[in-house]
Every structure is written in C-alpha cells, then in structure tokens.
Design a protein around this motif. Structure first.
Motif, PDB file in Angstrom:
ATOM      1  N   LYS A 171     -46.276  15.057  70.018  1.00 52.94           N
ATOM      2  CA  LYS A 171     -45.751  14.875  71.143  1.00 52.94           C
ATOM      3  C   LYS A 171     -46.880  15.569  72.645  1.00 52.94           C
ATOM      4  O   LYS A 171     -46.792  14.972  73.534  1.00 52.94           O
ATOM      5  CB  LYS A 171     -44.513  16.018  71.284  1.00 52.94           C
ATOM      6  CG  LYS A 171     -43.241  15.615  70.572  1.00 52.94           C
ATOM      7  CD  LYS A 171     -42.194  16.652  70.475  1.00 52.94           C
ATOM      8  CE  LYS A 171     -40.986  16.058  69.866  1.00 52.94           C
ATOM      9  NZ  LYS A 171     -39.888  17.044  69.704  1.00 52.94           N
ATOM     10  N   GLU A 172     -47.678  16.485  71.882  1.00 55.02           N
ATOM     11  CA  GLU A 172     -48.607  16.851  73.073  1.00 55.02           C
ATOM     12  C   GLU A 172     -49.547  15.870  73.237  1.00 55.02           C
ATOM     13  O   GLU A 172     -49.883  15.789  74.476  1.00 55.02           O
ATOM     14  CB  GLU A 172     -49.271  18.242  72.391  1.00 55.02           C
ATOM     15  CG  GLU A 172     -48.451  19.432  72.143  1.00 55.02           C
ATOM     16  CD  GLU A 172     -49.084  20.536  71.402  1.00 55.02           C
ATOM     17  OE1 GLU A 172     -50.356  20.287  70.865  1.00 55.02           O
ATOM     18  OE2 GLU A 172     -48.852  21.661  71.809  1.00 55.02           O
ATOM     19  N   GLU A 173     -49.852  15.001  72.318  1.00 54.37           N
ATOM     20  CA  GLU A 173     -50.607  13.672  72.524  1.00 54.37           C
ATOM     21  C   GLU A 173     -50.122  12.764  73.541  1.00 54.37           C
ATOM     22  O   GLU A 173     -50.652  12.105  74.459  1.00 54.37           O
ATOM     23  CB  GLU A 173     -51.160  13.319  71.108  1.00 54.37           C
ATOM     24  CG  GLU A 173     -52.183  11.988  71.116  1.00 54.37           C
ATOM     25  CD  GLU A 173     -53.438  12.078  72.142  1.00 54.37           C
ATOM     26  OE1 GLU A 173     -54.000  11.519  72.619  1.00 54.37           O
ATOM     27  OE2 GLU A 173     -53.798  13.325  71.879  1.00 54.37           O
ATOM     28  N   GLU A 174     -48.734  12.698  73.110  1.00 57.11           N
ATOM     29  CA  GLU A 174     -48.118  11.603  73.916  1.00 57.11           C
ATOM     30  C   GLU A 174     -47.954  12.140  75.386  1.00 57.11           C
ATOM     31  O   GLU A 174     -47.944  11.359  76.331  1.00 57.11           O
ATOM     32  CB  GLU A 174     -46.657  11.531  73.449  1.00 57.11           C
ATOM     33  CG  GLU A 174     -46.513  10.593  72.096  1.00 57.11           C
ATOM     34  CD  GLU A 174     -45.467  10.693  71.564  1.00 57.11           C
ATOM     35  OE1 GLU A 174     -44.390  11.455  72.009  1.00 57.11           O
ATOM     36  OE2 GLU A 174     -45.174   9.743  70.440  1.00 57.11           O
ATOM     37  N   GLN A 175     -47.738  13.324  75.598  1.00 61.51           N
ATOM     38  CA  GLN A 175     -47.578  13.924  76.895  1.00 61.51           C
ATOM     39  C   GLN A 175     -49.142  14.036  77.636  1.00 61.51           C
ATOM     40  O   GLN A 175     -49.040  13.627  78.822  1.00 61.51           O
ATOM     41  CB  GLN A 175     -47.199  15.506  76.835  1.00 61.51           C
ATOM     42  CG  GLN A 175     -46.751  16.133  78.294  1.00 61.51           C
ATOM     43  CD  GLN A 175     -45.832  15.420  79.040  1.00 61.51           C
ATOM     44  OE1 GLN A 175     -44.637  15.036  78.613  1.00 61.51           O
ATOM     45  NE2 GLN A 175     -45.954  14.973  80.334  1.00 61.51           N
ATOM     46  N   ARG A 176     -50.101  14.190  76.935  1.00 64.67           N
ATOM     47  CA  ARG A 176     -51.498  14.045  77.365  1.00 64.67           C
ATOM     48  C   ARG A 176     -51.652  12.519  77.962  1.00 64.67           C
ATOM     49  O   ARG A 176     -52.280  12.492  79.183  1.00 64.67           O
ATOM     50  CB  ARG A 176     -52.329  14.391  76.525  1.00 64.67           C
ATOM     51  CG  ARG A 176     -53.841  14.611  76.968  1.00 64.67           C
ATOM     52  CD  ARG A 176     -54.871  14.628  75.831  1.00 64.67           C
ATOM     53  NE  ARG A 176     -54.969  13.573  74.998  1.00 64.67           N
ATOM     54  CZ  ARG A 176     -55.632  12.674  75.178  1.00 64.67           C
ATOM     55  NH1 ARG A 176     -56.451  12.456  76.288  1.00 64.67           N
ATOM     56  NH2 ARG A 176     -55.886  11.676  74.416  1.00 64.67           N
ATOM     57  N   LEU A 177     -51.291  11.683  77.170  1.00 59.09           N
ATOM     58  CA  LEU A 177     -51.399  10.178  77.831  1.00 59.09           C
ATOM     59  C   LEU A 177     -50.589   9.999  78.910  1.00 59.09           C
ATOM     60  O   LEU A 177     -51.021   9.381  79.801  1.00 59.09           O
ATOM     61  CB  LEU A 177     -51.244   9.014  76.442  1.00 59.09           C
ATOM     62  CG  LEU A 177     -52.118   9.203  75.316  1.00 59.09           C
ATOM     63  CD1 LEU A 177     -51.473   8.422  74.185  1.00 59.09           C
ATOM     64  CD2 LEU A 177     -53.290   8.893  75.693  1.00 59.09           C
ATOM     65  N   VAL A 178     -49.460  10.388  78.866  1.00 59.00           N
ATOM     66  CA  VAL A 178     -48.670  10.125  80.151  1.00 59.00           C
ATOM     67  C   VAL A 178     -49.266  10.915  81.373  1.00 59.00           C
ATOM     68  O   VAL A 178     -49.201  10.192  82.472  1.00 59.00           O
ATOM     69  CB  VAL A 178     -47.039  10.826  80.005  1.00 59.00           C
ATOM     70  CG1 VAL A 178     -46.340  10.850  81.046  1.00 59.00           C
ATOM     71  CG2 VAL A 178     -46.626  10.006  78.899  1.00 59.00           C
ATOM     72  N   ASN A 179     -49.656  12.049  81.300  1.00 57.53           N
ATOM     73  CA  ASN A 179     -50.332  12.708  82.350  1.00 57.53           C
ATOM     74  C   ASN A 179     -51.608  12.025  82.748  1.00 57.53           C
ATOM     75  O   ASN A 179     -51.806  11.993  84.070  1.00 57.53           O
ATOM     76  CB  ASN A 179     -50.566  14.255  81.996  1.00 57.53           C
ATOM     77  CG  ASN A 179     -49.559  14.970  81.676  1.00 57.53           C
ATOM     78  OD1 ASN A 179     -48.419  14.630  82.152  1.00 57.53           O
ATOM     79  ND2 ASN A 179     -49.693  16.292  80.929  1.00 57.53           N
ATOM     80  N   LYS A 180     -52.288  11.311  81.735  1.00 56.25           N
ATOM     81  CA  LYS A 180     -53.540  10.680  82.361  1.00 56.25           C
ATOM     82  C   LYS A 180     -53.152   9.663  82.954  1.00 56.25           C
ATOM     83  O   LYS A 180     -53.733   9.294  83.925  1.00 56.25           O
ATOM     84  CB  LYS A 180     -54.122  10.387  80.928  1.00 56.25           C
ATOM     85  CG  LYS A 180     -55.504   9.874  81.154  1.00 56.25           C
ATOM     86  CD  LYS A 180     -56.430   9.388  79.689  1.00 56.25           C
ATOM     87  CE  LYS A 180     -57.708   8.751  79.945  1.00 56.25           C
ATOM     88  NZ  LYS A 180     -58.423   8.652  78.757  1.00 56.25           N
ATOM     89  N   VAL A 181     -51.930   8.773  82.667  1.00 53.97           N
ATOM     90  CA  VAL A 181     -51.596   7.815  83.519  1.00 53.97           C
ATOM     91  C   VAL A 181     -51.109   8.072  84.879  1.00 53.97           C
ATOM     92  O   VAL A 181     -51.539   7.283  85.768  1.00 53.97           O
ATOM     93  CB  VAL A 181     -50.520   7.064  82.591  1.00 53.97           C
ATOM     94  CG1 VAL A 181     -50.060   5.675  83.383  1.00 53.97           C
ATOM     95  CG2 VAL A 181     -51.134   6.333  81.572  1.00 53.97           C
TER      96      VAL A 181
END
Length: 304
Positions: free
Chosen positions: A289-299
């Motif tokens: 979940k943290e990795e998914e959130q990190r990718l969302v934040n990056k986008v």
C-alpha cells in the motif's frame, strides 16, 4: 536408601484429568444428512456418488454408529444457529475401476454426510497433468472452485512405490499455492487416510501431512492407514450396497477420524479469518500500500 519405582511405563500419572462424556440415547440412529428434497439435484448427482439407495439405509452399518457427541455439536452449533453446513471436499488418488482409495473415500463421505456435512467428492478422471498452460481447463477450474468453496478437505491416497500416487499429487499441484500473499487452502481443516496393498505403512499419510502443512491447513491429529485393502471391502454385489468396508479396527479408526474431523471443523470454522491473519502478511500488505501511495504521489507531483 530404598529405591522407589513407578511401574507406570506409559506415564499415565501425568495425564490431564478427563471427564467422560456420557452417551446420549436421544441421538440413537439420528442422521442430519441432507434429504433429497432439500438437496440440489445436480450437486447430488455429480458430487455424491457415495449415496446409497433407500433400500439399503436400514442395513447400513454407518446408520447404527453411536455418534451422539458429534451430532449434538453439529445440532447446537450449526443447525440450530442457521449456519451453513460444514462444506467438505473429498479427494482420492486412483483411477482404477475398483479403486480402494475411492471406496474408502465413499465410506468416509457417508459418515460425514450422516453428521450433517455438505460433502462433495471430486472425480480426478480427465484432470490434465499439471503444467503452466491449461489453467482454464474445466477439470482444473472445477477442482479449484471446490477447494475455494470448502471449509475442510479429506484426502485419501493409495500407497504406490512407498508414497502417494501421481493421480493424487496432481490434484494438489493444480490447487494454487498462493493468490497474492494468501494460500487458498489456508485455515482449512484436513483429515488424511491411505490404503495399501501390503502390510501396514505410514509413508503416504506422513507425506499427506507434510503437504497439508505446506498448504497451511490444520491436519487433525488422528489418521487412517488401511493395510491389505483388497481384504477390507465386500464384493460389489454384496449386502449394504456392495463394496462396503468390513468390520475391523481399521473401520473403527476411520470413524474416529471422521468424527474428530467434524469436531475440529465445527470449533475452528468461526475462527477462519483469525487463523488466516499473520504478521508477515500484514507487513507485506502495508508495504504494498505504501508503494502504491508513493507512485500515486509521484504522478500527482508530475501533473502539478
């Protein structure tokens, strides 16, 4: 100094105090089997080949078994609470015309059916050899759906070359080891049995127990190993429907195993989610979940 000895070689003095459970005569000949009028006709025809014609019901040795303790558990904790019946998948490991593992599986299923379980036997005929291609094969999907549906499994394999058969292992290999971080069989109960052509052996039940542990199933302590299986069953045209297990300590042990399996499943089914919850898997989910959130934040940062 006088030497004192304890002649209790089995160390029974260390045993916990047990209260003997009284037999309840009110459950004599009681059956909680699904009546034909309430059963799904297609399920009954496809998955319950162990059922006997009504003409044999009065002579069936299983109908005479004293099972009051387990019947009371099923009645009070399942039937009277309007819970689903225990869902049991039975697998056997031979394609022979007169397969003793299938005959033993049928007898086990009849005991479980009397105890109120929704029992379904999978026929391994036509299941392809495990590969990485035929996941959509109808027999593969059928097996996986049954495993997913079940609360517990009963595994019965012949012993061949000192171990379980390819027919049986092929079925286990087609059940996915994991879907994400969760094993599809995780938390289910398991009863194991084997048949042998020769003398008593425990190689196959030991291997089945290892398989069950690897699939994160709870194998009951008891197990059944039937030696010289060709001597243990009546002929096809004999009484009680034919091909029935004859009276012996081996038959009694099978009853013990099925009774114990139902008791364990009744107790453990309400805790299925709890037993499936593991620290390592919680950590893995959190990281995902943290990795998914990190990718969302990056986008989001790129779009600003």
């Amino acid at each position: 100094m006088a030497t004192t000895t304890n002649g209790d070689l089995n160390n029974t003095a260390a045993e916990r105090t047990r209260t003997e459970i009284e037999i309840d005569p009110a459950y004599h000949r009681t059956s909680f089997a699904i009546p034909a009028s309430e059963d799904d006709a297609s399920i009954r025809e496809t998955y319950r080949p162990f059922l006997l014609p009504d003409t044999h019901s009065n002579n069936d040795w299983i109908s005479h078994l004293e099972l009051s303790t387990t019947l009371k558990m099923v009645e009070s904790q399942i039937l009277k609470t309007s819970s689903d019946r225990l869902k049991v998948l039975v697998l056997y490991g031979s394609l022979r015309q007169r397969s003793y593992s299938r005959l033993l599986a049928y007898e086990a299923s009849r005991i479980l059916f009397r105890l109120g379980c929704d029992v379904r036997i999978y026929d391994p005929a036509g299941l392809p050899v495990k590969d990485d291609i035929r996941h959509s094969h109808p027999k593969v999907q059928e097996l996986r759906d049954l495993s997913k549906w079940s609360d517990g499994h009963v595994w019965v394999s012949p012993e061949q070359h000192g171990n379980l058969t390819a027919v049986f292992k092929n079925q286990i290999d087609w059940i996915p080891l994991s879907t994400g971080s969760v094993r599809p069989t995780q938390g289910r109960t398991l009863a194991i049995a084997q048949v042998s052509g020769g003398s008593q052996s425990f190689n196959t039940v030991n291997s089945l127990r290892i398989l069950g542990r690897w699939m994160r199933m709870f194998a009951i302590p008891n197990q059944s190993s039937v030696p010289m299986a060709y001597k243990q069953f009546t002929e096809e045209d004999a009484e009680e429907g034919g091909s029935r297990m004859m009276p012996s300590g081996n038959r009694d042990r099978l009853v013990d195993c099925m009774e114990e399996f139902v008791k364990f499943t009744v107790v453990m089914r309400p805790c299925f989610e709890v037993f499936g919850d593991r620290y390592s898997e919680r950590v893995e989910r959190r990281k995902k979940k943290e990795e998914e959130q990190r990718l969302v934040n990056k986008v989001d940062l790129k779009e600003m």
